[in-house]
Write a protein that holds these residues in place. Structure first.
Motif, PDB file in Angstrom:
ATOM      1  N   VAL A  55       0.920  -1.296   0.109  1.00  0.00           N
ATOM      2  CA  VAL A  55      -0.152   0.099   0.118  1.00  0.00           C
ATOM      3  C   VAL A  55       1.051   1.343   0.182  1.00  0.00           C
ATOM      4  CG1 VAL A  55      -1.522   1.319   1.492  1.00  0.00           C
ATOM      5  CG2 VAL A  55      -1.826  -1.088   0.989  1.00  0.00           C
ATOM      6  N   GLY A  56       1.670   1.116   0.613  1.00  0.00           N
ATOM      7  CA  GLY A  56       2.864   2.277   0.931  1.00  0.00           C
ATOM      8  C   GLY A  56       3.574   2.683  -0.684  1.00  0.00           C
ATOM      9  N   MET A  57       3.898   1.607  -1.019  1.00  0.00           N
ATOM     10  CA  MET A  57       4.451   1.551  -2.609  1.00  0.00           C
ATOM     11  C   MET A  57       3.486   2.406  -3.556  1.00  0.00           C
ATOM     12  SD  MET A  57       6.575  -1.916  -2.882  1.00  0.00           S
ATOM     13  CE  MET A  57       7.279  -1.607  -4.393  1.00  0.00           C
ATOM     14  N   VAL A  58       2.248   1.826  -3.689  1.00  0.00           N
ATOM     15  CA  VAL A  58       1.354   2.424  -4.450  1.00  0.00           C
ATOM     16  C   VAL A  58       0.827   3.843  -4.104  1.00  0.00           C
ATOM     17  CG1 VAL A  58      -1.163   2.179  -5.188  1.00  0.00           C
ATOM     18  CG2 VAL A  58       0.304  -0.062  -4.927  1.00  0.00           C
ATOM     19  N   VAL A  78      11.662   7.877  -2.820  1.00  0.00           N
ATOM     20  CA  VAL A  78      13.330   8.435  -2.925  1.00  0.00           C
ATOM     21  C   VAL A  78      14.159   7.300  -3.609  1.00  0.00           C
ATOM     22  CG1 VAL A  78      15.134   8.600  -1.098  1.00  0.00           C
ATOM     23  CG2 VAL A  78      12.879   9.123  -0.526  1.00  0.00           C
ATOM     24  N   ASN A  79      14.124   6.145  -3.697  1.00  0.00           N
ATOM     25  CA  ASN A  79      15.194   5.302  -4.200  1.00  0.00           C
ATOM     26  C   ASN A  79      14.596   5.321  -5.679  1.00  0.00           C
ATOM     27  OD1 ASN A  79      14.724   3.692  -1.259  1.00  0.00           O
ATOM     28  ND2 ASN A  79      16.712   4.380  -1.849  1.00  0.00           N
ATOM     29  N   LEU A  80      13.345   5.216  -6.020  1.00  0.00           N
ATOM     30  CA  LEU A  80      13.059   4.947  -7.506  1.00  0.00           C
ATOM     31  C   LEU A  80      12.655   6.258  -8.192  1.00  0.00           C
ATOM     32  CD1 LEU A  80      10.786   1.975  -7.285  1.00  0.00           C
ATOM     33  CD2 LEU A  80      13.022   2.160  -7.583  1.00  0.00           C
ATOM     34  N   GLN A  81      12.029   7.291  -7.331  1.00  0.00           N
ATOM     35  CA  GLN A  81      11.709   8.519  -8.078  1.00  0.00           C
ATOM     36  C   GLN A  81      12.643   9.429  -7.854  1.00  0.00           C
ATOM     37  OE1 GLN A  81       9.454   8.546 -10.132  1.00  0.00           O
ATOM     38  NE2 GLN A  81       8.355   6.525  -9.811  1.00  0.00           N
ATOM     39  N   GLY A  82      13.498   9.289  -6.947  1.00  0.00           N
ATOM     40  CA  GLY A  82      14.582  10.378  -6.860  1.00  0.00           C
ATOM     41  C   GLY A  82      14.470  11.562  -6.072  1.00  0.00           C
ATOM     42  N   PHE A 121       1.759  -1.780  10.543  1.00  0.00           N
ATOM     43  CA  PHE A 121       1.242  -1.451   8.816  1.00  0.00           C
ATOM     44  C   PHE A 121       1.543  -0.040   8.694  1.00  0.00           C
ATOM     45  CE2 PHE A 121      -1.873   0.253   5.893  1.00  0.00           C
ATOM     46  CZ  PHE A 121      -2.040  -0.933   5.082  1.00  0.00           C
ATOM     47  N   ILE A 122       1.498   0.850   9.303  1.00  0.00           N
ATOM     48  CA  ILE A 122       2.086   2.369   9.096  1.00  0.00           C
ATOM     49  C   ILE A 122       3.377   2.549   8.791  1.00  0.00           C
ATOM     50  CG2 ILE A 122       2.065   4.774   9.718  1.00  0.00           C
ATOM     51  CD1 ILE A 122      -0.679   4.305  11.436  1.00  0.00           C
ATOM     52  N   THR A 123       4.053   1.820   9.738  1.00  0.00           N
ATOM     53  CA  THR A 123       5.682   1.844   9.743  1.00  0.00           C
ATOM     54  C   THR A 123       5.939   1.339   8.201  1.00  0.00           C
ATOM     55  OG1 THR A 123       5.688   1.500  11.981  1.00  0.00           O
ATOM     56  CG2 THR A 123       7.754   1.240  10.893  1.00  0.00           C
ATOM     57  N   LEU A 124       5.534   0.045   8.033  1.00  0.00           N
ATOM     58  CA  LEU A 124       5.795  -0.427   6.831  1.00  0.00           C
ATOM     59  C   LEU A 124       5.551   0.341   5.446  1.00  0.00           C
ATOM     60  CD1 LEU A 124       7.420  -3.346   6.112  1.00  0.00           C
ATOM     61  CD2 LEU A 124       6.856  -3.140   8.643  1.00  0.00           C
ATOM     62  N   ALA A 125       4.186   1.018   5.497  1.00  0.00           N
ATOM     63  CA  ALA A 125       3.649   1.770   4.329  1.00  0.00           C
ATOM     64  C   ALA A 125       4.569   2.976   4.360  1.00  0.00           C
ATOM     65  CB  ALA A 125       2.212   1.950   4.875  1.00  0.00           C
ATOM     66  N   ILE A 126       4.958   3.474   5.368  1.00  0.00           N
ATOM     67  CA  ILE A 126       5.794   4.808   5.113  1.00  0.00           C
ATOM     68  C   ILE A 126       7.235   4.382   4.297  1.00  0.00           C
ATOM     69  CG2 ILE A 126       7.475   6.263   6.436  1.00  0.00           C
ATOM     70  CD1 ILE A 126       4.955   6.624   8.587  1.00  0.00           C
ATOM     71  N   GLY A 127       7.695   2.929   4.700  1.00  0.00           N
ATOM     72  CA  GLY A 127       8.841   2.550   4.032  1.00  0.00           C
ATOM     73  C   GLY A 127       8.693   2.251   2.706  1.00  0.00           C
ATOM     74  N   GLY A 128       7.525   1.670   2.403  1.00  0.00           N
ATOM     75  CA  GLY A 128       6.971   1.442   0.972  1.00  0.00           C
ATOM     76  C   GLY A 128       7.082   2.773   0.218  1.00  0.00           C
ATOM     77  N   ALA A 129       6.583   3.764   0.875  1.00  0.00           N
ATOM     78  CA  ALA A 129       6.365   5.040   0.047  1.00  0.00           C
ATOM     79  C   ALA A 129       7.788   5.647   0.068  1.00  0.00           C
ATOM     80  CB  ALA A 129       5.599   5.762   0.909  1.00  0.00           C
ATOM     81  N   TYR A 130       8.572   5.588   0.822  1.00  0.00           N
ATOM     82  CA  TYR A 130      10.189   6.119   0.957  1.00  0.00           C
ATOM     83  C   TYR A 130      10.792   5.078  -0.384  1.00  0.00           C
ATOM     84  CZ  TYR A 130      14.832   7.344   2.552  1.00  0.00           C
ATOM     85  OH  TYR A 130      16.098   7.661   2.587  1.00  0.00           O
ATOM     86  N   VAL A 131      10.582   3.891  -0.439  1.00  0.00           N
ATOM     87  CA  VAL A 131      11.358   3.244  -1.439  1.00  0.00           C
ATOM     88  C   VAL A 131      10.940   3.693  -2.809  1.00  0.00           C
ATOM     89  CG1 VAL A 131      11.617   1.013  -2.493  1.00  0.00           C
ATOM     90  CG2 VAL A 131      11.656   0.970  -0.041  1.00  0.00           C
ATOM     91  N   VAL A 132       9.635   3.766  -3.085  1.00  0.00           N
ATOM     92  CA  VAL A 132       9.203   4.488  -4.490  1.00  0.00           C
ATOM     93  C   VAL A 132       9.623   5.978  -4.640  1.00  0.00           C
ATOM     94  CG1 VAL A 132       7.341   4.898  -5.818  1.00  0.00           C
ATOM     95  CG2 VAL A 132       7.257   2.621  -4.362  1.00  0.00           C
TER      96      VAL A 132
END
Lengths: 258, 212
Positions: free
Chosen positions: A65-68, A174-178, A161-172
């Protein structure tokens, strides 16, 4: 016309009757809470079933969910030149709404239905009657530890859930979108207030846990003692608890004052 | 209904002087401590081992130490013909006859004054029927336990019972096994069937042996 009125009356009367029975069951759960002996062993066992065994699902769902969320929001915010607001928007939406609601719905499907099915099967095989004949209160012995476990597990799973979702959004983001990692995290830190946002999230998940605990154990205790009855009760738990969670979410949000 | 699990639509049920319909669930609990119940399918808690199932009433209602509970559980399991080797097993790992005997052990572990047995012979092979019948007879004759058996197994019922109540066509027919087996109403004797005739023949044979 008269049959329509008759049906409406019968349904209303049945609804009020059901609400009364659920309330009585809820009271008996509360009365069972301080009773001796404490069912600590059963509570820990139920907490393991409802909490620990739900962790994989919650982690995976949270991260996805965080990634999406990261991808959707980054794209949308970039259009308005406000990509640096990603951390704030992700944090607020997850902490205040998505975290508690999605965790509530996931735990309903994963653990709530299982608890109803377990108690329903115990009823169908006369195990609850067996307890009553041994002068052991089934609400104290079976329902209370499970309802309490769901109430305790829900806020903890919500946090996960919130921690993992914040991590997922960070990966997308920061790491993928720059997007700059510091910008993401400082936006998150500045936007999410502990008392207001985290407090609301905690309250919501606690209420959702209590609602699910009440509904799942009540449906198990009150189901028809056959396989079709257990199946109906399990489905009913998922439907009733999901709707109750969504309604309670709106009411808490409205009362809290957004 | 005798255990207070269901309330009568009309009339009243008294157990040991207590009017059950007038009691709250908590007061019923006090009466139930004097009653052991053997359910048709055992009603053992399937998440607990045999030892935990049989020892549960002792752990819940007495202040016995773990060692005392173990000793009592061993004793009742031995009384129903089971060894200590079954204690760590779960109910799903037991055969039908063993399951019924474990349920029996749980029903008598608190030394109740009254034992209710719901269809104790259904689904059992002839050997286990005799085993359960012997256990019930031993508890009744030797230990003085009052036992109420609900059964469709006529042969065992005729052999064991002091009094029988036959529910037929919305009416109760009460009598000793001999009275019912030789009842003037053909519908009753037909219901009891061949087992009734065999019982009377056996009774006649025994009487002839006693008075040659």
């Amino acid at each position: 016309m008269s049959s329509l009125v008759h049906d409406l009356g019968a349904r209303s009367s049945s609804l009020v009757g059901s609400l009364g029975r659920v309330s009585r069951f809820g009271l008996s759960l509360l009365r069972a809470l301080p009773k001796r002996p404490t069912r600590f062993g059963f509570f820990v066992h139920a907490l393991f079933d409802a909490g620990v065994l739900s962790m994989a699902l919650i982690c995976l769902s949270g991260f996805t969910v965080g990634m999406v969320l990261g991808l959707q929001l980054y794209t949308t915010l970039t259009r308005f030149g406000a990509a640096e607001g990603l951390g704030a928007v992700v944090g607020l939406s997850l902490v205040r709404e998505l975290g508690p609601v999605l965790t509530g719905l996931l735990v309903t499907g994963r653990a709530g239905s299982a608890i109803t099915a377990e108690i329903g099967a115990m009823k169908a095989t006369e195990q609850l009657d067996g307890l009553r004949m041994m002068a052991i209160d089934p609400v104290h012995f079976v329902a209370m530890p499970r309802a309490l476990a769901l109430t305790v597990a829900m806020p903890l799973l919500n946090g996960l859930f919130i921690t993992l979702a914040i991590g997922g959004a960070y990966v997308v983001g920061v790491n993928l979108q720059g997007l700059d990692g510091g910008v993401y995290l400082s936006g998150l830190e500045n936007a999410v207030r502990f008392g207001d946002d985290v407090g609301q999230s905690l309250l919501k998940s606690l209420v959702f846990g209590m609602l699910l605990g009440l509904i799942a154990t009540y449906k198990g205790h009150s189901c028809a003692p056959d396989s079709a009855g257990v199946a109906r009760a399990t489905t009913s738990t998922v439907v009733t608890a999901s709707v109750s969670i969504l309604l309670a979410d709106y009411m808490i949000t409205a009362l809290w004052g957004v | 209904m005798i255990g207070g699990l269901q309330r009568p639509d009309s009339g009243e049920v008294r157990v040991a002087g207590h009017l059950l319909s007038a009691l709250s669930e908590r007061e019923l609990g006090e009466v139930r401590r004097e009653i052991g119940m053997l359910f048709q399918n055992g009603a053992l808690l399937d998440s607990m081992t045999v030892f935990e199932n049989v020892g549960l009433p002792l752990i819940e209602h007495t202040k016995q130490s773990r060692a005392e509970v173990r000793k009592r559980v061993d004793a009742v399991l031995e009384a129903v013909g089971l060894g200590r080797d079954v204690e760590p097993l779960l109910p799903r790992e037991l055969s039908g006859g063993m399951l019924r005997r474990v349920a029996f052990a749980r029903a008598i572990v608190m030394e109740p004054r009254l034992l209710l047995a719901d269809e104790p012979f259904s689904g059992l092979d002839p050997l286990n029927v005799v085993r359960i019948e012997d256990l019930l007879t031993h508890l009744n004759r030797d230990l003085g336990l009052t036992i109420v058996v609900s059964s469709h197994h006529m042969a065992s019922s005729l052999r064991m019972a002091d009094q029988m109540v036959l529910l037929h066509d919305k009416k109760c027919v009460v009598g000793t096994p001999e009275e019912l087996a030789s009842h003037p109403d053909p519908a009753i004797t037909e219901f009891i069937g061949e087992d009734g005739r065999a019982y009377l023949a056996r009774l006649h044979e025994l009487q002839q042996r006693e008075d040659p």
